[in-house]
Design a protein around this motif. Sequence first.
Motif, PDB file in Angstrom:
ATOM      1  N   ILE A  15      20.162 -29.521 -48.627  1.00  0.00           N
ATOM      2  CA  ILE A  15      19.329 -28.668 -47.840  1.00  0.00           C
ATOM      3  C   ILE A  15      17.965 -29.324 -48.977  1.00  0.00           C
ATOM      4  CG2 ILE A  15      20.416 -26.654 -47.727  1.00  0.00           C
ATOM      5  CD1 ILE A  15      19.998 -25.420 -50.210  1.00  0.00           C
ATOM      6  N   CYS A  16      16.749 -28.106 -47.959  1.00  0.00           N
ATOM      7  CA  CYS A  16      15.326 -29.338 -48.738  1.00  0.00           C
ATOM      8  C   CYS A  16      15.555 -28.535 -50.601  1.00  0.00           C
ATOM      9  CB  CYS A  16      13.873 -29.160 -48.173  1.00  0.00           C
ATOM     10  SG  CYS A  16      13.179 -29.052 -49.598  1.00  0.00           S
ATOM     11  N   GLN A  17      15.085 -29.694 -51.653  1.00  0.00           N
ATOM     12  CA  GLN A  17      14.710 -28.883 -52.654  1.00  0.00           C
ATOM     13  C   GLN A  17      14.408 -28.068 -53.017  1.00  0.00           C
ATOM     14  OE1 GLN A  17      17.937 -29.822 -54.988  1.00  0.00           O
ATOM     15  NE2 GLN A  17      18.355 -30.239 -53.249  1.00  0.00           N
ATOM     16  N   GLY A  18      13.151 -29.040 -52.245  1.00  0.00           N
ATOM     17  CA  GLY A  18      11.666 -28.506 -53.131  1.00  0.00           C
ATOM     18  C   GLY A  18      12.019 -26.607 -52.277  1.00  0.00           C
ATOM     19  N   CYS A  19      12.056 -26.149 -51.118  1.00  0.00           N
ATOM     20  CA  CYS A  19      11.863 -25.232 -50.512  1.00  0.00           C
ATOM     21  C   CYS A  19      12.836 -23.930 -50.682  1.00  0.00           C
ATOM     22  CB  CYS A  19      12.481 -25.100 -49.007  1.00  0.00           C
ATOM     23  SG  CYS A  19      10.719 -25.543 -48.126  1.00  0.00           S
ATOM     24  N   TRP A  20      14.007 -24.368 -51.462  1.00  0.00           N
ATOM     25  CA  TRP A  20      15.520 -24.311 -52.142  1.00  0.00           C
ATOM     26  C   TRP A  20      14.597 -23.616 -53.871  1.00  0.00           C
ATOM     27  CZ3 TRP A  20      19.173 -20.977 -51.764  1.00  0.00           C
ATOM     28  CH2 TRP A  20      19.803 -20.392 -52.404  1.00  0.00           C
ATOM     29  N   ILE A  51      13.017 -33.433 -49.631  1.00  0.00           N
ATOM     30  CA  ILE A  51      12.058 -32.591 -49.515  1.00  0.00           C
ATOM     31  C   ILE A  51      11.503 -32.378 -48.376  1.00  0.00           C
ATOM     32  CG2 ILE A  51      11.630 -32.480 -52.051  1.00  0.00           C
ATOM     33  CD1 ILE A  51       8.855 -33.214 -50.940  1.00  0.00           C
ATOM     34  N   CYS A  52      11.117 -31.605 -47.685  1.00  0.00           N
ATOM     35  CA  CYS A  52      11.176 -31.713 -46.160  1.00  0.00           C
ATOM     36  C   CYS A  52       9.809 -31.232 -45.788  1.00  0.00           C
ATOM     37  CB  CYS A  52      11.715 -30.295 -45.581  1.00  0.00           C
ATOM     38  SG  CYS A  52      11.218 -28.277 -45.638  1.00  0.00           S
ATOM     39  N   THR A  53       9.014 -31.368 -44.538  1.00  0.00           N
ATOM     40  CA  THR A  53       8.083 -31.581 -44.715  1.00  0.00           C
ATOM     41  C   THR A  53       7.289 -30.032 -44.661  1.00  0.00           C
ATOM     42  OG1 THR A  53       8.213 -31.167 -41.988  1.00  0.00           O
ATOM     43  CG2 THR A  53       7.640 -33.169 -42.890  1.00  0.00           C
ATOM     44  N   ILE A  54       8.433 -28.663 -44.873  1.00  0.00           N
ATOM     45  CA  ILE A  54       7.394 -27.679 -45.278  1.00  0.00           C
ATOM     46  C   ILE A  54       7.052 -27.927 -45.946  1.00  0.00           C
ATOM     47  CG2 ILE A  54       7.890 -25.267 -45.238  1.00  0.00           C
ATOM     48  CD1 ILE A  54      10.314 -25.767 -42.945  1.00  0.00           C
ATOM     49  N   CYS A  55       7.642 -27.804 -47.084  1.00  0.00           N
ATOM     50  CA  CYS A  55       6.821 -27.997 -48.430  1.00  0.00           C
ATOM     51  C   CYS A  55       5.735 -29.019 -48.358  1.00  0.00           C
ATOM     52  CB  CYS A  55       7.953 -28.730 -49.353  1.00  0.00           C
ATOM     53  SG  CYS A  55       9.676 -28.409 -49.639  1.00  0.00           S
ATOM     54  N   GLU A  56       5.605 -29.730 -48.114  1.00  0.00           N
ATOM     55  CA  GLU A  56       4.061 -29.714 -48.039  1.00  0.00           C
ATOM     56  C   GLU A  56       2.905 -29.583 -47.350  1.00  0.00           C
ATOM     57  OE1 GLU A  56       4.498 -33.824 -45.602  1.00  0.00           O
ATOM     58  OE2 GLU A  56       6.203 -34.908 -46.097  1.00  0.00           O
TER      59      GLU A  56
END
Length: 251
Positions: A15-20, A51-56
């Motif tokens: 899972i995305c570490q940033g969103c988490w 991390i994922c593009t949602i974070c960006e």
Amino acid sequence: VEARMAMMPESKRLICQGCWQQMRVPVPIRGPLALPMRVFGIRRSNMNPNICTICELMFGTVMRRRNVELDLTILFADLRGYTALSQEVGMEGVRDILDCFYDECAAAIWQEDGLLNKALGDGVMAVFNFPMARSDHARRAVQTGREIRRRCTAGFGPVAARLGLDPARLGVGVGIHTGLTAFGEFGRAHRDVTAIGNVVNLAARLQGAAAAWEIVVSREVLDESGADDASQVVRDCTLKGFAKPVTAFVM
Ligand SMILES: [Zn+2]
């Protein structure tokens, strides 16, 4: 849970570490659950594969609305002698050198959970402590600088041999500063998620003051990273845009 996730090898973090970390939302970025996400354009970020593009997108918007400052460490690294070399080695040669430089920088930055925020011609800018929060971000940035130096030294050898260049002509300079920094989405016509302000400017100037293979850091970075005293040389730098000379430490 967090400690266990941090210890997992990069390629296994599902899972995305940033969103988490920032929102406690599990966004699948690897494995079978990641496939349907891709239909909606949610992919692993080019800035960091964990991390994922949602974070960006989301972090940019969220940060601008809140107008918050984050405690970040900023690292700049740039390729020395690039302009002169690019006239000699042609497009293919330039590509060979830059591929090596970018790949080694990315690997070094991601190894310490940093964000490869920008690739600017012959340089890169990395951000530490966001969106993956790491309390030892200054130490991680210094370690990244050392790793960039080690990796590029090793990587440039074969590149120079292929191009018939003296490997001593290729070098990298690194500058690092840490402190409260605005991070978010800036610009209306062209939106750009990045860090701005004095911390970023000083990190860039320190990089400009670095000779080939030097890592130049501010006092704040030295204090917070707990770097070994024996390896430092103090230098008072008069930096463009800064009224007083800045005490910098060379590693
Ligand atoms: Zn994310």
